[in-house]
Design an enzyme around this catalytic site. Structure first.
Site, PDB file in Angstrom:
ATOM      1  N   THR A 119       1.329  -0.657   0.038  1.00  0.00           N
ATOM      2  CA  THR A 119      -0.026   0.139   0.470  1.00  0.00           C
ATOM      3  C   THR A 119       1.050   1.204   0.013  1.00  0.00           C
ATOM      4  O   THR A 119       1.605   1.309   0.790  1.00  0.00           O
ATOM      5  CB  THR A 119      -0.745   0.082   1.194  1.00  0.00           C
ATOM      6  OG1 THR A 119      -1.464  -1.145   1.609  1.00  0.00           O
ATOM      7  CG2 THR A 119      -1.655   0.988   0.837  1.00  0.00           C
ATOM      8  N   GLU A 149      -3.666  -5.108  -2.555  1.00  0.00           N
ATOM      9  CA  GLU A 149      -4.061  -6.522  -2.199  1.00  0.00           C
ATOM     10  C   GLU A 149      -5.751  -5.788  -1.082  1.00  0.00           C
ATOM     11  O   GLU A 149      -5.502  -4.384  -0.238  1.00  0.00           O
ATOM     12  CB  GLU A 149      -2.957  -7.237  -1.654  1.00  0.00           C
ATOM     13  CG  GLU A 149      -2.235  -6.292  -0.552  1.00  0.00           C
ATOM     14  CD  GLU A 149      -2.459  -5.813   0.786  1.00  0.00           C
ATOM     15  OE1 GLU A 149      -3.802  -6.576   1.544  1.00  0.00           O
ATOM     16  OE2 GLU A 149      -2.827  -5.003   1.369  1.00  0.00           O
ATOM     17  N   PHE A 150      -6.371  -6.742  -0.668  1.00  0.00           N
ATOM     18  CA  PHE A 150      -7.649  -6.066  -0.356  1.00  0.00           C
ATOM     19  C   PHE A 150      -7.621  -7.566   1.061  1.00  0.00           C
ATOM     20  O   PHE A 150      -8.892  -7.811   1.714  1.00  0.00           O
ATOM     21  CB  PHE A 150      -8.756  -6.557  -1.092  1.00  0.00           C
ATOM     22  CG  PHE A 150      -8.892  -5.442  -1.548  1.00  0.00           C
ATOM     23  CD1 PHE A 150      -8.691  -3.521  -1.215  1.00  0.00           C
ATOM     24  CD2 PHE A 150      -8.289  -5.297  -2.666  1.00  0.00           C
ATOM     25  CE1 PHE A 150      -8.462  -2.839  -2.398  1.00  0.00           C
ATOM     26  CE2 PHE A 150      -8.565  -4.045  -3.875  1.00  0.00           C
ATOM     27  CZ  PHE A 150      -8.407  -3.066  -3.549  1.00  0.00           C
ATOM     28  N   ALA A 250     -19.515  -2.845  17.221  1.00  0.00           N
ATOM     29  CA  ALA A 250     -19.012  -1.500  17.567  1.00  0.00           C
ATOM     30  C   ALA A 250     -17.882  -2.660  18.604  1.00  0.00           C
ATOM     31  O   ALA A 250     -17.768  -3.295  19.323  1.00  0.00           O
ATOM     32  CB  ALA A 250     -20.141  -1.015  18.877  1.00  0.00           C
ATOM     33  N   GLY A 255      -7.178  -1.725  14.900  1.00  0.00           N
ATOM     34  CA  GLY A 255      -6.334  -2.033  14.918  1.00  0.00           C
ATOM     35  C   GLY A 255      -5.685  -2.131  14.286  1.00  0.00           C
ATOM     36  O   GLY A 255      -5.849  -2.134  13.078  1.00  0.00           O
ATOM     37  N   CYS A 258      -3.064  -1.742   9.147  1.00  0.00           N
ATOM     38  CA  CYS A 258      -4.060  -1.217   7.726  1.00  0.00           C
ATOM     39  C   CYS A 258      -4.332   0.047   7.828  1.00  0.00           C
ATOM     40  O   CYS A 258      -4.415   1.044   7.604  1.00  0.00           O
ATOM     41  CB  CYS A 258      -4.162  -1.945   7.025  1.00  0.00           C
ATOM     42  SG  CYS A 258      -3.400  -3.503   6.335  1.00  0.00           S
TER      43      CYS A 258
HETATM   44  C1  UDX Z   1      -7.962  -4.220   6.983  1.00  0.00           C
HETATM   45  C2  UDX Z   1      -8.819  -4.537   5.853  1.00  0.00           C
HETATM   46  O1  UDX Z   1     -10.320  -5.574   5.873  1.00  0.00           O
HETATM   47  C3  UDX Z   1      -8.376  -5.095   4.658  1.00  0.00           C
HETATM   48  O2  UDX Z   1      -9.066  -5.094   3.244  1.00  0.00           O
HETATM   49  C4  UDX Z   1      -6.773  -4.754   4.292  1.00  0.00           C
HETATM   50  O3  UDX Z   1      -6.147  -5.580   3.102  1.00  0.00           O
HETATM   51  C5  UDX Z   1      -6.195  -3.960   5.637  1.00  0.00           C
HETATM   52  O4  UDX Z   1      -6.986  -3.828   6.506  1.00  0.00           O
HETATM   53  P1  UDX Z   1      -7.053  -6.247   9.141  1.00  0.00           P
HETATM   54  O5  UDX Z   1      -6.563  -5.419   9.800  1.00  0.00           O
HETATM   55  O6  UDX Z   1      -6.430  -7.257   8.806  1.00  0.00           O
HETATM   56  O7  UDX Z   1      -7.486  -6.233   7.220  1.00  0.00           O
HETATM   57  O8  UDX Z   1      -8.487  -6.443   9.968  1.00  0.00           O
HETATM   58  P2  UDX Z   1     -10.316  -6.324  10.013  1.00  0.00           P
HETATM   59  O9  UDX Z   1     -11.042  -7.450  10.057  1.00  0.00           O
HETATM   60  O10 UDX Z   1     -10.363  -5.716   8.865  1.00  0.00           O
HETATM   61  O11 UDX Z   1      -9.743  -5.767  11.258  1.00  0.00           O
HETATM   62  C6  UDX Z   1      -9.639  -4.474  11.337  1.00  0.00           C
HETATM   63  C7  UDX Z   1      -9.106  -3.506  13.041  1.00  0.00           C
HETATM   64  O12 UDX Z   1     -10.892  -2.758  12.710  1.00  0.00           O
HETATM   65  C8  UDX Z   1      -9.437  -4.789  13.790  1.00  0.00           C
HETATM   66  O13 UDX Z   1      -9.339  -3.976  15.648  1.00  0.00           O
HETATM   67  C9  UDX Z   1     -10.950  -4.760  14.130  1.00  0.00           C
HETATM   68  O14 UDX Z   1     -10.889  -4.767  15.501  1.00  0.00           O
HETATM   69  C10 UDX Z   1     -11.524  -3.379  14.110  1.00  0.00           C
HETATM   70  N1  UDX Z   1     -13.082  -3.883  13.461  1.00  0.00           N
HETATM   71  C11 UDX Z   1     -14.282  -4.545  12.848  1.00  0.00           C
HETATM   72  C12 UDX Z   1     -14.101  -3.401  14.621  1.00  0.00           C
HETATM   73  O15 UDX Z   1     -13.655  -2.412  15.041  1.00  0.00           O
HETATM   74  N2  UDX Z   1     -14.988  -3.736  13.890  1.00  0.00           N
HETATM   75  C13 UDX Z   1     -15.211  -3.977  12.859  1.00  0.00           C
HETATM   76  O16 UDX Z   1     -17.001  -4.065  12.751  1.00  0.00           O
HETATM   77  C14 UDX Z   1     -14.847  -4.642  12.285  1.00  0.00           C
END
Ligand code: UDX
Length: 439
Positions: A119, A149-150, A250, A255, A258
Site C-alpha cells: 500500500t 491487495e485487500f 462497535a 487496530g 492497515c
Molecule cells: C484490513 C482490511 O479489512 C483489509 O481489507 C485491508 O487489506 C487491510 O486492513 P485487517 O487489518 O487485517 O484488514 O483487519 P480487519 O478484520 O479489517 O479489522 C481491523 C480492525 O478493525 C480490528 O482491530 C477489528 O477489531 C476492527 N473492527 C473491524 C471493528 O472494530 N469493528 C468491525 O465491525 C470490524
C-alpha cells in the site's frame, strides 16, 4: 511465466503462495536469510491460518531466496510486497519499496512488469517507475503497475484466493494484458484503471471501512448515554443494502497494520496538498479516544487501578492473528501498570510477541481460568472464540469481584443477565446484579 515476489511478510508471502496455488512458479525474495531457511523447510514465518498447508502443498512451485539478482534477472513479473510502515509524522515510509525498486533496476535483463502490491501513497507508482528507469543497468522495458491487495489478517489466504476484486492500475496496455494472464484462473471481477486511481482505490476502501467503524463506535457511545442498544441499531441499519451489515461491530476501536496507518497516510497526503480530509480525521480522532473506553469505564467501579488484580483477556488487535500492531492493549496495559495494577494476561497466540515489548510487570497465563483467579476486574480486548465460548458462570466463581468490561461485546446480554456479574460492554445496557456484588 516466471514470477518473483519481493518481501515475505503478510502481503508478499500470501501473494506468492496463492499464485503458486494457481499453478504459477514463484520465487519469494527476502533479505532475512533466517526467514528464507525457515520457509525452505516449509514453515511459515507468520501465523496465518491455512498458509503453511498451502505452502507445503505447493513446494515444487515455490522457491525462496535472499539472492535478489537471481530472482529478478529473468522474471516476467515482479511483485513488490514489502512493508510501508508509518513514520512519526503519519506519512508512509517508502524506504523498503524504493530499495527493492533499485535492486530490480540493477538486476533485470528481460522486459518485465513490476507490480506494486504494497500500500503506497498516491503517486508512488510513478516515482517507482522513474527510479527504475533512471537506474536500469540493461536496455530492457520495465512497466510499473499498481495491484493493491485487500486481504485481512487471519483470513489472508481466503481473501486472496477468493478476492472480491482484482484492481489493475496500468499506464500501458501490455502490462494490463500480462497481469490479466497472471490472474486468468482467479474468479473475480477485474477493474482496470490508471495507476493513481488504483492506489486511491486501496486507500479509499480502507479509510471508508475505518470510518464505518468509528461511526458505529460513536453511535455506540451515544446509545450508552440514551439507553439504546447498538447491536440492534446496527442490525436494523444493515438491512439497507446501501449501508450493508458488515463492519458495524462497535468496540474499542480498530487496530492492525492497515486502518491506523492508511487513515493517517491519506490524511497526511491531503494536508500536503493543502486539503483537509475532515471525515478521515474524525475517524482517526474517534478511534484514539475509543481505545481508552474500557479504562474510562473502570473509573465507574474503582477510583484508581492501584493495587487491583486485573485480568486481561486478549492482547492482539483482533482474533486469528498474533499481530499486535496498533492493538488497543498497547495503550491500555502500560496505563494499568503505570497506575500500579497487578496485570495478568491471556492470549492464545499473542503472548510471545507481547513479551518482547513488556517482559516485566505482567503475569502471562496459559488459561482464562488462571487469569481470572482472584481478579478485581476483567478487561476483554479481543473476541477470541475461547473468550466467547467461556462458561459465564466461571467469572463469578473465579474472580474476587466479578466486574467484566467487555470491549468486544462477546456475550449475549440475556445470558449475562442470569449471572452474578457486573457486565459493562460497548453501546449496550450495563448488567449490574447489584445484590450479588457490592458496587
Ligand atoms: C484490513 C482490511 O479489512 C483489509 O481489507 C485491508 O487489506 C487491510 O486492513 P485487517 O487489518 O487485517 O484488514 O483487519 P480487519 O478484520 O479489517 O479489522 C481491523 C480492525 O478493525 C480490528 O482491530 C477489528 O477489531 C476492527 N473492527 C473491524 C471493528 O472494530 N469493528 C468491525 O465491525 C470490524
Amino acid at each position: 511465466m516466471k514470477i518473483s515476489v519481493a518481501g515475505t511478510g503478510y502481503v508478499g508471502l500470501v501473494t506468492g503462495v496463492c499464485l503458486a496455488e494457481h499453478g504459477h512458479s514463484v520465487t519469494c525474495v527476502d533479505i532475512d536469510e533466517n526467514k528464507i531457511a525457515i520457509m525452505k523447510a516449509g514453515i511459515s514465518p507468520i501465523y496465518e491460518p491455512g498458509l503453511e498447508e498451502l505452502m507445503v502443498r505447493n513446494m515444487e512451485r515455490l522457491f525462496f531466496t535472499s539472492n535478489y539478482q537471481e530472482a529478478y534477472r529473468d522474471a516476467d513479473v515482479i511483485f513488490i510486497g514489502v512493508g510501508t510502515p508509518e513514520k512519526a509524522d503519519g506519512s508512509a515510509n517508502l524506504k523498503y519499496v524504493y530499495e527493492v525498486a533499485e535492486q530490480i533496476a540493477a538486476s533485470v535483463e528481460n522486459d518485465c512488469v513490476v507490480v506494486v502490491k504494497s500500500t503506497v501513497p498516491i503517486g508512488t507508482n510513478d516515482k517507482i517507475e522513474s527510479l527504475i528507469q533512471s537506474k536500469l543497468k540493461h536496455n530492457v522495458k520495465v512497466s510499473v503497475a499498481s495491484n493493491p491487495e485487500f486481504l485481512s489478517q487471519g483470513t489472508a489466504v481466503k481473501d486472496t484466493l477468493h478476492t472480491s476484486r482484482i484492481v489493475l492500475g496500468v499506464e500501458d496496455e501490455q502490462a494490463g494484458e500480462v497481469l490479466k494472464e497472471v490472474y486468468a484462473s482467479f474468479k473475480a471481477p477485474i477493474v482496470v484503471t490508471n495507476r493513481k486511481s488504483a492506489e486511491m482505490i486501496k486507500y479509499a476502501s480502507n479509510d471508508f471501512l475505518a470510518l464505518k467503524i468509528s461511526f458505529i463506535n460513536e453511535i455506540a457511545n451515544l446509545c450508552e448515554i440514551i439507553g439504546a442498544n447498538v447491536e440492534d441499531v446496527a442490525h436494523g441499519m444493515g438491512f439497507d443494502s446501501r449501508i450493508g451489515n458488515k463492519f458495524l461491530n462497535a468496540g474499542i476501536g480498530y487496530g492492525g497494520s492497515c486502518f491506523p496507518k492508511d487513515t493517517k497516510a491519506l490524511h497526511w497526503l491531503a494536508n500536503f496538498h493543502d486539503y483537509e480530509l475532515r471525515t478521515v480525521k474524525a475517524a482517526i480522532d474517534v478511534n484514539e479516544n475509543q481505545k481508552l473506553k474500557l479504562i474510562k469505564k473502570s473509573r465507574k467501579y474503582y477510583e484508581s487501578l492501584k493495587g487491583l488484580n486485573i485480568a486481561v483477556l486478549g492482547l492482539t488487535f483482533k482474533p486469528g492473528t498474533d499481530d499486535l500492531r496498533e492493538a488497543p492493549t498497547l495503550v491500555n496495559i502500560p496505563l494499568m501498570i503505570e497506575d500500579g495494577a497487578n496485570v495478568k494476561a491471556w492470549d492464545p497466540v499473542g503472548v510471545e510477541n507481547f513479551k518482547k515489548l513488556y517482559s516485566e510487570g505482567i503475569t502471562y497465563c496459559s488459561s482464562i481460568e488462571d487469569t481470572l483467579k482472584d481478579a478485581d476486574i476483567c478487561f476483554i480486548f479481543t473476541e477470541w472464540d475461547e473468550v466467547k465460548d467461556f462458561d459465564l458462570k466461571k467469572y463469578s466463581q473465579l474472580m474476587k469481584t466479578p466486574i467484566v468490561l467487555d470491549g468486544r461485546n462477546c456475550y449475549d446480554l440475556e445470558d449475562v443477565q442470569k449471572q452474578k456479574l457486573v457486565y459493562d460492554s460497548i453501546g449496550r445496557e450495563t448488567v449490574k446484579n447489584m445484590n450479588m456484588v457490592s458496587i
